[in-house]
Write a protein that holds these residues in place. Structure first.
Motif, PDB file in Angstrom:
ATOM      1  N   ALA A 130       0.831  -1.237  -0.081  1.00 30.08           N
ATOM      2  CA  ALA A 130       0.065  -0.284  -0.057  1.00 30.08           C
ATOM      3  C   ALA A 130       0.781   1.304  -0.270  1.00 30.08           C
ATOM      4  N   ASN A 131       0.422   2.192  -0.677  1.00 31.49           N
ATOM      5  CA  ASN A 131       1.355   3.379  -0.979  1.00 31.49           C
ATOM      6  C   ASN A 131       0.456   4.119  -1.170  1.00 31.49           C
ATOM      7  N   ALA A 132       0.902   5.200   0.292  1.00 30.56           N
ATOM      8  CA  ALA A 132      -0.249   6.719   0.633  1.00 30.56           C
ATOM      9  C   ALA A 132      -0.119   7.518  -0.549  1.00 30.56           C
ATOM     10  N   ARG A 133       0.939   7.568  -1.103  1.00 30.76           N
ATOM     11  CA  ARG A 133       1.005   8.716  -1.851  1.00 30.76           C
ATOM     12  C   ARG A 133       0.713   8.723  -3.277  1.00 30.76           C
ATOM     13  N   ASP A 134       1.053   8.305  -4.512  1.00 29.30           N
ATOM     14  CA  ASP A 134       0.425   7.603  -5.767  1.00 29.30           C
ATOM     15  C   ASP A 134       1.077   6.230  -5.837  1.00 29.30           C
ATOM     16  N   VAL A 135       0.829   6.878  -7.271  1.00 30.76           N
ATOM     17  CA  VAL A 135       1.473   5.226  -7.717  1.00 30.76           C
ATOM     18  C   VAL A 135       2.638   5.011  -8.368  1.00 30.76           C
ATOM     19  N   SER A 136       3.190   4.139  -8.097  1.00 32.05           N
ATOM     20  CA  SER A 136       4.238   3.582  -8.466  1.00 32.05           C
ATOM     21  C   SER A 136       5.326   2.339  -8.122  1.00 32.05           C
ATOM     22  N   SER A 137       6.383   2.440  -9.355  1.00 39.06           N
ATOM     23  CA  SER A 137       6.630   0.947  -9.097  1.00 39.06           C
ATOM     24  C   SER A 137       8.152   1.126  -8.816  1.00 39.06           C
ATOM     25  N   ARG A 138       8.507   1.929  -7.405  1.00 42.29           N
ATOM     26  CA  ARG A 138       9.730   1.824  -7.175  1.00 42.29           C
ATOM     27  C   ARG A 138       9.027   0.994  -5.426  1.00 42.29           C
ATOM     28  N   TRP A 139       9.809  -0.317  -5.030  1.00 38.73           N
ATOM     29  CA  TRP A 139       8.589  -1.101  -3.984  1.00 38.73           C
ATOM     30  C   TRP A 139       9.134   0.089  -2.465  1.00 38.73           C
ATOM     31  N   GLY A 140      10.596   0.276  -2.863  1.00 42.33           N
ATOM     32  CA  GLY A 140      10.695   1.153  -1.161  1.00 42.33           C
ATOM     33  C   GLY A 140       9.839   2.568  -1.635  1.00 42.33           C
ATOM     34  N   GLU A 141       9.040   2.735  -2.340  1.00 40.25           N
ATOM     35  CA  GLU A 141       8.052   3.962  -1.730  1.00 40.25           C
ATOM     36  C   GLU A 141       6.731   3.180  -1.261  1.00 40.25           C
ATOM     37  N   TYR A 142       6.717   2.141  -1.194  1.00 43.89           N
ATOM     38  CA  TYR A 142       5.150   1.458  -0.160  1.00 43.89           C
ATOM     39  C   TYR A 142       5.801   1.244   1.363  1.00 43.89           C
ATOM     40  N   ASP A 143       4.654   1.646   1.242  1.00 45.65           N
ATOM     41  CA  ASP A 143       4.555   2.262   3.286  1.00 45.65           C
ATOM     42  C   ASP A 143       4.038   0.644   4.086  1.00 45.65           C
ATOM     43  N   TYR A 144       3.217   0.035   3.657  1.00 46.36           N
ATOM     44  CA  TYR A 144       2.704  -1.156   4.611  1.00 46.36           C
ATOM     45  C   TYR A 144       3.000  -2.371   3.433  1.00 46.36           C
ATOM     46  N   TRP A 145       3.353  -3.177   3.666  1.00 46.45           N
ATOM     47  CA  TRP A 145       3.843  -4.936   2.796  1.00 46.45           C
ATOM     48  C   TRP A 145       3.059  -5.741   3.528  1.00 46.45           C
ATOM     49  N   GLY A 146       2.398  -7.158   3.283  1.00 47.99           N
ATOM     50  CA  GLY A 146       2.121  -8.190   3.227  1.00 47.99           C
ATOM     51  C   GLY A 146       2.336  -8.957   3.494  1.00 47.99           C
ATOM     52  N   GLN A 147       2.115 -10.186   4.232  1.00 47.24           N
ATOM     53  CA  GLN A 147       3.903 -11.358   4.193  1.00 47.24           C
ATOM     54  C   GLN A 147       4.035 -11.932   3.025  1.00 47.24           C
ATOM     55  N   GLY A 148       2.967 -12.020   1.946  1.00 50.29           N
ATOM     56  CA  GLY A 148       3.872 -12.764   0.220  1.00 50.29           C
ATOM     57  C   GLY A 148       2.672 -14.279   0.785  1.00 50.29           C
ATOM     58  N   THR A 149       2.846 -14.409  -0.964  1.00 48.92           N
ATOM     59  CA  THR A 149       1.979 -15.601  -1.191  1.00 48.92           C
ATOM     60  C   THR A 149       3.201 -16.631  -2.138  1.00 48.92           C
ATOM     61  N   GLN A 150       2.949 -17.695  -2.482  1.00 50.33           N
ATOM     62  CA  GLN A 150       4.013 -18.097  -2.807  1.00 50.33           C
ATOM     63  C   GLN A 150       3.482 -18.943  -4.650  1.00 50.33           C
ATOM     64  N   VAL A 151       3.811 -18.653  -5.884  1.00 50.72           N
ATOM     65  CA  VAL A 151       3.539 -19.022  -6.411  1.00 50.72           C
ATOM     66  C   VAL A 151       4.552 -20.245  -7.282  1.00 50.72           C
ATOM     67  N   THR A 152       4.203 -20.802  -7.713  1.00 51.97           N
ATOM     68  CA  THR A 152       5.082 -21.725  -7.939  1.00 51.97           C
ATOM     69  C   THR A 152       4.379 -22.693  -9.433  1.00 51.97           C
ATOM     70  N   VAL A 153       5.168 -22.314 -10.861  1.00 48.37           N
ATOM     71  CA  VAL A 153       4.593 -22.320 -12.511  1.00 48.37           C
ATOM     72  C   VAL A 153       5.483 -23.185 -12.497  1.00 48.37           C
ATOM     73  N   SER A 154       4.775 -24.860 -12.655  1.00 46.29           N
ATOM     74  CA  SER A 154       5.565 -25.661 -13.459  1.00 46.29           C
ATOM     75  C   SER A 154       5.905 -26.066 -14.749  1.00 46.29           C
ATOM     76  N   SER A 155       7.038 -26.051 -15.522  1.00 44.46           N
ATOM     77  CA  SER A 155       6.722 -26.680 -16.754  1.00 44.46           C
ATOM     78  C   SER A 155       6.253 -27.362 -17.383  1.00 44.46           C
TER      79      SER A 155
END
Length: 123
Positions: free
Chosen positions: A98-123
């Motif tokens: 979540a970013n309180a300021r504006d859209v951004s592609s820079r992860w350092g500009e985000y204020d809050y983060w989730g814990q993550g979810t794993q995505v695995t794509v098999s060939s």
């Protein structure tokens, strides 16, 4: 404070689809631009997609453009990432942020983060 919880990750074959969800609680969800990032083993965290607060403008990394779609439901305090035509190189832990300021592609500009979810794509 904003708490973010991702869900929807898993194992899928190449060419398949997954939909990730990120549920937010705490401060007003609609005030935050919401982004998705991913991190593969041994690689840096990279931008995937972001959606704005107001008009729902969306922006994507070139690597996922045309295959992934980000959306948000402010009534449910949830942001989604629909992932189609998945490739093995999409394998990573996916994070919403979540970013309180504006859209951004820079992860350092985000204020809050989730814990993550794993995505695995098999060939």
């Amino acid at each position: 404070q904003v708490q973010l919880v991702e869900s929807g990750g898993g194992l899928v074959q190449a060419g398949g689809s997954l939909r990730l969800s990120c549920a937010a609680s705490g401060r007003t969800f609609s005030n935050y631009a919401m982004g998705w990032f991913r991190q593969a083993p041994g690689k840096e965290r990279e931008f995937v997609a972001v959606i704005s607060t107001s008009d729902g403008s969306t922006y994507y990394a070139n690597s996922v453009k045309g295959r992934f779609a980000i959306s948000r439901d402010n009534a449910k305090n949830t942001v989604y990432l629909q992932m189609n035509s998945l490739k093995p190189e999409d394998t990573a832990v996916y994070y919403c942020a979540a970013n309180a300021r504006d859209v951004s592609s820079r992860w350092g500009e985000y204020d809050y983060w989730g814990q993550g979810t794993q995505v695995t794509v098999s060939s």
